[in-house]
Motif scaffolding. Structure first.
Motif, PDB file in Angstrom:
ATOM      1  N   ASN A   1      -3.445  -2.363  -8.744  1.00  0.00           N
ATOM      2  CA  ASN A   1      -2.751  -3.442  -9.449  1.00  0.00           C
ATOM      3  C   ASN A   1      -1.258  -3.451  -9.120  1.00  0.00           C
ATOM      4  OD1 ASN A   1      -5.141  -4.260 -10.625  1.00  0.00           O
ATOM      5  ND2 ASN A   1      -4.778  -3.176 -12.535  1.00  0.00           N
ATOM      6  N   ALA A   2      -0.670  -2.259  -9.008  1.00  0.00           N
ATOM      7  CA  ALA A   2       0.748  -2.171  -8.636  1.00  0.00           C
ATOM      8  C   ALA A   2       0.974  -2.710  -7.231  1.00  0.00           C
ATOM      9  CB  ALA A   2       1.230  -0.729  -8.744  1.00  0.00           C
ATOM     10  N   ALA A   3       0.066  -2.394  -6.322  1.00  0.00           N
ATOM     11  CA  ALA A   3       0.179  -2.884  -4.947  1.00  0.00           C
ATOM     12  C   ALA A   3       0.055  -4.406  -4.897  1.00  0.00           C
ATOM     13  CB  ALA A   3      -0.877  -2.228  -4.060  1.00  0.00           C
ATOM     14  N   ILE A   4      -0.900  -4.944  -5.637  1.00  0.00           N
ATOM     15  CA  ILE A   4      -1.094  -6.403  -5.654  1.00  0.00           C
ATOM     16  C   ILE A   4       0.127  -7.087  -6.264  1.00  0.00           C
ATOM     17  CG2 ILE A   4      -2.449  -8.268  -6.690  1.00  0.00           C
ATOM     18  CD1 ILE A   4      -4.923  -6.485  -6.293  1.00  0.00           C
ATOM     19  N   ALA A   5       0.657  -6.542  -7.347  1.00  0.00           N
ATOM     20  CA  ALA A   5       1.837  -7.140  -7.987  1.00  0.00           C
ATOM     21  C   ALA A   5       3.033  -7.106  -7.032  1.00  0.00           C
ATOM     22  CB  ALA A   5       2.166  -6.402  -9.286  1.00  0.00           C
ATOM     23  N   TYR A   6       3.222  -5.976  -6.346  1.00  0.00           N
ATOM     24  CA  TYR A   6       4.325  -5.866  -5.385  1.00  0.00           C
ATOM     25  C   TYR A   6       4.173  -6.908  -4.287  1.00  0.00           C
ATOM     26  CZ  TYR A   6       7.262  -4.109  -1.628  1.00  0.00           C
ATOM     27  OH  TYR A   6       8.188  -4.018  -0.623  1.00  0.00           O
TER      28      TYR A   6
ATOM     29  N   LEU B   1       1.695   9.837  -8.042  1.00  0.00           N
ATOM     30  CA  LEU B   1       1.812  10.838  -9.100  1.00  0.00           C
ATOM     31  C   LEU B   1       1.790  10.196 -10.479  1.00  0.00           C
ATOM     32  CD1 LEU B   1       4.583  13.077  -7.524  1.00  0.00           C
ATOM     33  CD2 LEU B   1       2.115  13.480  -7.544  1.00  0.00           C
ATOM     34  N   LEU B   2       2.222   8.952 -10.543  1.00  0.00           N
ATOM     35  CA  LEU B   2       2.274   8.255 -11.825  1.00  0.00           C
ATOM     36  C   LEU B   2       1.049   7.387 -12.065  1.00  0.00           C
ATOM     37  CD1 LEU B   2       6.003   7.085 -11.598  1.00  0.00           C
ATOM     38  CD2 LEU B   2       5.104   9.076 -12.828  1.00  0.00           C
ATOM     39  N   LEU B   3       0.525   6.813 -10.983  1.00  0.00           N
ATOM     40  CA  LEU B   3      -0.570   5.857 -11.110  1.00  0.00           C
ATOM     41  C   LEU B   3      -1.826   6.389 -10.424  1.00  0.00           C
ATOM     42  CD1 LEU B   3       1.414   2.621 -10.176  1.00  0.00           C
ATOM     43  CD2 LEU B   3       0.932   3.492 -12.468  1.00  0.00           C
ATOM     44  N   LYS B   4      -2.960   6.020 -10.927  1.00  0.00           N
ATOM     45  CA  LYS B   4      -4.238   6.424 -10.342  1.00  0.00           C
ATOM     46  C   LYS B   4      -5.155   5.216 -10.241  1.00  0.00           C
ATOM     47  CE  LYS B   4      -3.349  10.845 -10.338  1.00  0.00           C
ATOM     48  NZ  LYS B   4      -2.801  11.408  -9.166  1.00  0.00           N
ATOM     49  N   GLY B   5      -6.022   5.228  -9.273  1.00  0.00           N
ATOM     50  CA  GLY B   5      -7.097   4.263  -9.139  1.00  0.00           C
ATOM     51  C   GLY B   5      -6.692   2.808  -9.243  1.00  0.00           C
ATOM     52  N   GLN B   6      -7.276   2.118 -10.227  1.00  0.00           N
ATOM     53  CA  GLN B   6      -7.075   0.684 -10.390  1.00  0.00           C
ATOM     54  C   GLN B   6      -5.625   0.349 -10.703  1.00  0.00           C
ATOM     55  OE1 GLN B   6      -9.448  -1.615  -9.696  1.00  0.00           O
ATOM     56  NE2 GLN B   6      -7.842  -3.132  -9.921  1.00  0.00           N
ATOM     57  N   GLU B   7      -4.931   1.230 -11.441  1.00  0.00           N
ATOM     58  CA  GLU B   7      -3.515   0.990 -11.728  1.00  0.00           C
ATOM     59  C   GLU B   7      -2.702   0.947 -10.439  1.00  0.00           C
ATOM     60  OE1 GLU B   7      -2.608   4.281 -14.296  1.00  0.00           O
ATOM     61  OE2 GLU B   7      -2.813   3.055 -16.081  1.00  0.00           O
TER      62      GLU B   7
ATOM     63  N   LEU C   1      -4.868 -10.957  -1.231  1.00  0.00           N
ATOM     64  CA  LEU C   1      -3.989  -9.791  -1.301  1.00  0.00           C
ATOM     65  C   LEU C   1      -4.794  -8.505  -1.372  1.00  0.00           C
ATOM     66  CD1 LEU C   1      -1.143 -10.892  -3.728  1.00  0.00           C
ATOM     67  CD2 LEU C   1      -1.033 -10.596  -1.264  1.00  0.00           C
ATOM     68  N   LEU C   2      -5.828  -8.499  -2.189  1.00  0.00           N
ATOM     69  CA  LEU C   2      -6.674  -7.324  -2.318  1.00  0.00           C
ATOM     70  C   LEU C   2      -7.284  -6.953  -0.968  1.00  0.00           C
ATOM     71  CD1 LEU C   2      -8.105  -5.186  -4.058  1.00  0.00           C
ATOM     72  CD2 LEU C   2      -9.888  -6.880  -4.495  1.00  0.00           C
ATOM     73  N   ALA C   3      -7.813  -7.935  -0.261  1.00  0.00           N
ATOM     74  CA  ALA C   3      -8.413  -7.682   1.047  1.00  0.00           C
ATOM     75  C   ALA C   3      -7.376  -7.163   2.037  1.00  0.00           C
ATOM     76  CB  ALA C   3      -9.066  -8.950   1.580  1.00  0.00           C
ATOM     77  N   ALA C   4      -6.193  -7.750   2.045  1.00  0.00           N
ATOM     78  CA  ALA C   4      -5.149  -7.313   2.976  1.00  0.00           C
ATOM     79  C   ALA C   4      -4.697  -5.890   2.665  1.00  0.00           C
ATOM     80  CB  ALA C   4      -3.966  -8.274   2.918  1.00  0.00           C
TER      81      ALA C   4
ATOM     82  N   MET D   1       0.840  -1.198   0.000  1.00  0.00           N
ATOM     83  CA  MET D   1       0.000   0.000   0.000  1.00  0.00           C
ATOM     84  C   MET D   1       0.875   1.247   0.000  1.00  0.00           C
ATOM     85  SD  MET D   1      -1.417   2.624   2.117  1.00  0.00           S
ATOM     86  CE  MET D   1      -0.666   2.078   3.603  1.00  0.00           C
ATOM     87  N   ALA D   2       1.927   1.260   0.813  1.00  0.00           N
ATOM     88  CA  ALA D   2       2.837   2.406   0.851  1.00  0.00           C
ATOM     89  C   ALA D   2       3.541   2.575  -0.503  1.00  0.00           C
ATOM     90  CB  ALA D   2       3.862   2.214   1.971  1.00  0.00           C
ATOM     91  N   PHE D   3       3.944   1.475  -1.100  1.00  0.00           N
ATOM     92  CA  PHE D   3       4.571   1.518  -2.419  1.00  0.00           C
ATOM     93  C   PHE D   3       3.628   2.146  -3.438  1.00  0.00           C
ATOM     94  CE2 PHE D   3       5.006  -0.599  -6.566  1.00  0.00           C
ATOM     95  CZ  PHE D   3       6.284  -0.171  -6.926  1.00  0.00           C
ATOM     96  N   ALA D   4       2.387   1.695  -3.442  1.00  0.00           N
ATOM     97  CA  ALA D   4       1.420   2.212  -4.408  1.00  0.00           C
ATOM     98  C   ALA D   4       1.120   3.691  -4.144  1.00  0.00           C
ATOM     99  CB  ALA D   4       0.137   1.386  -4.359  1.00  0.00           C
ATOM    100  N   GLU D   5       1.037   4.067  -2.873  1.00  0.00           N
ATOM    101  CA  GLU D   5       0.770   5.471  -2.537  1.00  0.00           C
ATOM    102  C   GLU D   5       1.906   6.363  -3.013  1.00  0.00           C
ATOM    103  OE1 GLU D   5      -1.911   7.132  -1.193  1.00  0.00           O
ATOM    104  OE2 GLU D   5      -2.981   5.238  -1.416  1.00  0.00           O
ATOM    105  N   THR D   6       3.144   5.890  -2.909  1.00  0.00           N
ATOM    106  CA  THR D   6       4.269   6.708  -3.371  1.00  0.00           C
ATOM    107  C   THR D   6       4.305   6.812  -4.876  1.00  0.00           C
ATOM    108  OG1 THR D   6       5.796   4.838  -3.366  1.00  0.00           O
ATOM    109  CG2 THR D   6       5.688   6.171  -1.359  1.00  0.00           C
TER     110      THR D   6
END
Length: 138
Positions: free
Chosen positions: A76-81, A67-73, A98-101, A59-64
């Protein structure tokens, strides 16, 4: 006389030894079953803790990457990580888990945003046209 005593006691001693072996076998089996259950429960708790820590990292990775990614992207980045990180640790977790966590981690990280979202949902519900009944039909 000693021979007669030995002949009498030998079957009794063998019967006691056999009974003791049977009791020990049952006790060892029961202990083994309990030990396996305890280890499995402990492992699952440890795995769950690892999953939640990795979900927070994801989640922290996706939040950082916001600026590049929004919403579902971003999700998806968080789930892949998280999937890659858990796989390197030898844990296979379903995408739904993973999505639930990750969603749980996000909700714990952003409690103010969650309250605002709920307030907005309630406001939208309260401002529905009067011609709508409770079922949402006209």
């Amino acid at each position: 006389m000693a021979q007669q005593l030995t002949d009498l006691l030998t079957p009794v001693i063998l019967a006691l030894a056999t009974a003791l072996a049977g009791v020990l076998t049952v006790l060892i089996h029961a202990a083994k079953t309990s030990l396996i259950a305890w280890i499995q429960a402990r492992t699952n708790a440890a795995q769950q803790e690892i999953i939640m820590k990795v979900a927070s990292e994801a989640m922290a990775f996706a939040e950082t990457q916001g600026l590049l990614l929004k919403g579902q992207e971003k999700m998806n980045a968080a789930i892949a990580y998280a999937a890659n990180e858990l796989q390197t640790r030898g844990l296979n977790v379903t995408p739904d888990k993973l999505l639930a966590a990750i969603q749980k981690a996000w909700m714990e990280y952003n409690p103010a945003q969650n309250k605002a979202d709920k307030a907005m949902d309630m406001k939208e519900f309260d401002t529905a046209p009067a011609s709508y009944n409770k079922a949402g039909s006209v």
